[in-house]
Scaffold this active site. Sequence first.
Site, PDB file in Angstrom:
ATOM      1  N   CYS A  69     -12.857 -14.580 -20.301  1.00 43.44           N
ATOM      2  CA  CYS A  69     -13.578 -15.495 -19.406  1.00 43.44           C
ATOM      3  C   CYS A  69     -15.067 -15.536 -19.740  1.00 43.44           C
ATOM      4  O   CYS A  69     -15.721 -16.564 -19.539  1.00 43.44           O
ATOM      5  CB  CYS A  69     -13.373 -15.070 -17.955  1.00 43.44           C
ATOM      6  SG  CYS A  69     -11.680 -15.321 -17.369  1.00 43.44           S
ATOM      7  N   GLU A 102       4.441   0.411   6.639  1.00 44.49           N
ATOM      8  CA  GLU A 102       4.753   0.162   8.044  1.00 44.49           C
ATOM      9  C   GLU A 102       5.566   1.295   8.675  1.00 44.49           C
ATOM     10  O   GLU A 102       6.305   1.082   9.630  1.00 44.49           O
ATOM     11  CB  GLU A 102       5.478  -1.182   8.179  1.00 44.49           C
ATOM     12  CG  GLU A 102       4.648  -2.368   7.709  1.00 44.49           C
ATOM     13  CD  GLU A 102       5.190  -3.698   8.166  1.00 44.49           C
ATOM     14  OE1 GLU A 102       5.691  -3.789   9.308  1.00 44.49           O
ATOM     15  OE2 GLU A 102       5.116  -4.666   7.385  1.00 44.49           O
ATOM     16  N   GLU A 123     -12.383 -18.095 -13.390  1.00 46.66           N
ATOM     17  CA  GLU A 123     -13.454 -18.774 -14.109  1.00 46.66           C
ATOM     18  C   GLU A 123     -12.980 -20.032 -14.841  1.00 46.66           C
ATOM     19  O   GLU A 123     -13.619 -21.089 -14.704  1.00 46.66           O
ATOM     20  CB  GLU A 123     -14.148 -17.819 -15.089  1.00 46.66           C
ATOM     21  CG  GLU A 123     -14.862 -16.648 -14.437  1.00 46.66           C
ATOM     22  CD  GLU A 123     -13.992 -15.410 -14.350  1.00 46.66           C
ATOM     23  OE1 GLU A 123     -14.515 -14.307 -14.526  1.00 46.66           O
ATOM     24  OE2 GLU A 123     -12.762 -15.561 -14.104  1.00 46.66           O
ATOM     25  N   THR A 140      13.235   3.908   9.074  1.00 46.93           N
ATOM     26  CA  THR A 140      12.886   2.573   9.565  1.00 46.93           C
ATOM     27  C   THR A 140      13.920   1.547   9.115  1.00 46.93           C
ATOM     28  O   THR A 140      14.282   0.645   9.871  1.00 46.93           O
ATOM     29  CB  THR A 140      11.487   2.175   9.065  1.00 46.93           C
ATOM     30  OG1 THR A 140      10.530   3.101   9.580  1.00 46.93           O
ATOM     31  CG2 THR A 140      11.119   0.773   9.508  1.00 46.93           C
ATOM     32  N   LEU A 150      11.067  -7.308   6.008  1.00 43.91           N
ATOM     33  CA  LEU A 150       9.811  -6.968   5.324  1.00 43.91           C
ATOM     34  C   LEU A 150       9.253  -8.126   4.491  1.00 43.91           C
ATOM     35  O   LEU A 150       8.488  -7.896   3.552  1.00 43.91           O
ATOM     36  CB  LEU A 150       9.982  -5.725   4.447  1.00 43.91           C
ATOM     37  CG  LEU A 150      10.432  -4.451   5.169  1.00 43.91           C
ATOM     38  CD1 LEU A 150      10.534  -3.301   4.164  1.00 43.91           C
ATOM     39  CD2 LEU A 150       9.486  -4.097   6.303  1.00 43.91           C
ATOM     40  N   CYS A 157     -14.020 -11.009 -17.655  1.00 42.05           N
ATOM     41  CA  CYS A 157     -13.349 -10.216 -18.687  1.00 42.05           C
ATOM     42  C   CYS A 157     -13.891 -10.572 -20.069  1.00 42.05           C
ATOM     43  O   CYS A 157     -14.340 -11.694 -20.324  1.00 42.05           O
ATOM     44  CB  CYS A 157     -11.839 -10.414 -18.621  1.00 42.05           C
ATOM     45  SG  CYS A 157     -11.265 -12.090 -18.948  1.00 42.05           S
ATOM     46  N   TRP A 206      10.068  -5.407  21.447  1.00 41.82           N
ATOM     47  CA  TRP A 206       8.795  -5.417  20.717  1.00 41.82           C
ATOM     48  C   TRP A 206       7.745  -4.725  21.561  1.00 41.82           C
ATOM     49  O   TRP A 206       7.576  -5.072  22.727  1.00 41.82           O
ATOM     50  CB  TRP A 206       8.374  -6.851  20.407  1.00 41.82           C
ATOM     51  CG  TRP A 206       9.312  -7.568  19.523  1.00 41.82           C
ATOM     52  CD1 TRP A 206      10.291  -8.439  19.870  1.00 41.82           C
ATOM     53  CD2 TRP A 206       9.340  -7.465  18.097  1.00 41.82           C
ATOM     54  NE1 TRP A 206      10.934  -8.899  18.754  1.00 41.82           N
ATOM     55  CE2 TRP A 206      10.371  -8.308  17.644  1.00 41.82           C
ATOM     56  CE3 TRP A 206       8.624  -6.748  17.145  1.00 41.82           C
ATOM     57  CZ2 TRP A 206      10.699  -8.452  16.302  1.00 41.82           C
ATOM     58  CZ3 TRP A 206       8.944  -6.901  15.824  1.00 41.82           C
ATOM     59  CH2 TRP A 206       9.958  -7.735  15.402  1.00 41.82           C
TER      60      TRP A 206
END
Length: 365
Positions: free
Chosen positions: A86, A296, A54, A198, A206, A77, A172
């Site tokens: 705000c 993941e 805002e 993993t 990542l 808020c 892949w």
Amino acid sequence: MTPDDRHFMSLALALGRRGMGQTWPNPAVGCVLVRDGVIVGRGWTQPGGRPHAEPQALQMAGEAAKGATAYVTLEPCSHFGKTPPCADALIAAGVARVVSPIQDNDPRVSGGGFARLREAGITVETGLCADQALHDHAGFLMREAQGRPWLTLKLALSLDGRIATATGQSQWITGPAARRKVHALRAAHDAVMVGAGTVRADDPALTVRGFGTRRQPVRVAVSRLIDLPLMSQLARTAKEVPVWVCHGAGASGDLVKAWAGLGAELVDCPLSAGRIDPVPMMQNLGQKGLTRVFCEGGGQLAASLLINDLVDELHVFSGGVMLGAEGLPGVGALGIERLIDAPSFKLVDVCVEENDTHQVWRRVT
């Protein structure tokens, strides 16, 4: 409300999504200011959660904000935090009308922003695009209501539901377009989470790549005994990009010290049946401010999240290969004997990414 109202609210929602993954623990809010049918200001929550949407829109609008309509994707808020309310900023600017789809469930606000605006003589209208706003803000609202972040599970599978060959080779299964989509999903979350298997098998970074300079997601590794390679990409870059290691009480003190020395943050989690209990683990992540987590895998972590009804959204990428029964399954054992007990999801979207498919499923409530 009019079609123009829906149009401008849709724009505000689109602006808010720019902040997804960047604003935690604050919500990613968008704001559009319109006067006489013309946009005079716009803004969205900035990285780290400040400034809010805002005041940015009001600053852009200047004097043109007087008499304007503010389209805000979450109740403004009304409390003093690190920035003034705000709602007060909208009142001071002379805004005549505020359109906001949903109420903030933060107890410090929770209707107080709307009440303050109405007391100042501003027209407040709610409910427009509420379903979309509820989904966009689901992580923030869930953390406030349940203490845990929204969890998205991603699976990259062969046509027969395998994530790797019997030897563990997985790169892949899907192509470049699907992988770019995964990076976009990482970018829209506060954290990316994987299991220890993993980390050992794939040595993933990542991180978000290909989307310019931005606040990287926290990288969360779940490992009861912290049996993670100390020369992995996560270990080598822990001082540059945050790494949190969720571990159990039985982890070696030397490993705790070693990872802390590398720059990682250690998160001690309770155990259940000899494994990290994902329910308090997710509560711990919520207490640390995360609102959206992108998991993941691997298969065992995915299974534990599914068994405990923690998966809110499921993204399944399928590549055009078959790996056979000897391949590694995408999800570990669930112990389900009756179909009625299986985790259930509803399909909300399907798209094609070159030679792969991308399905989006959400939990059945």
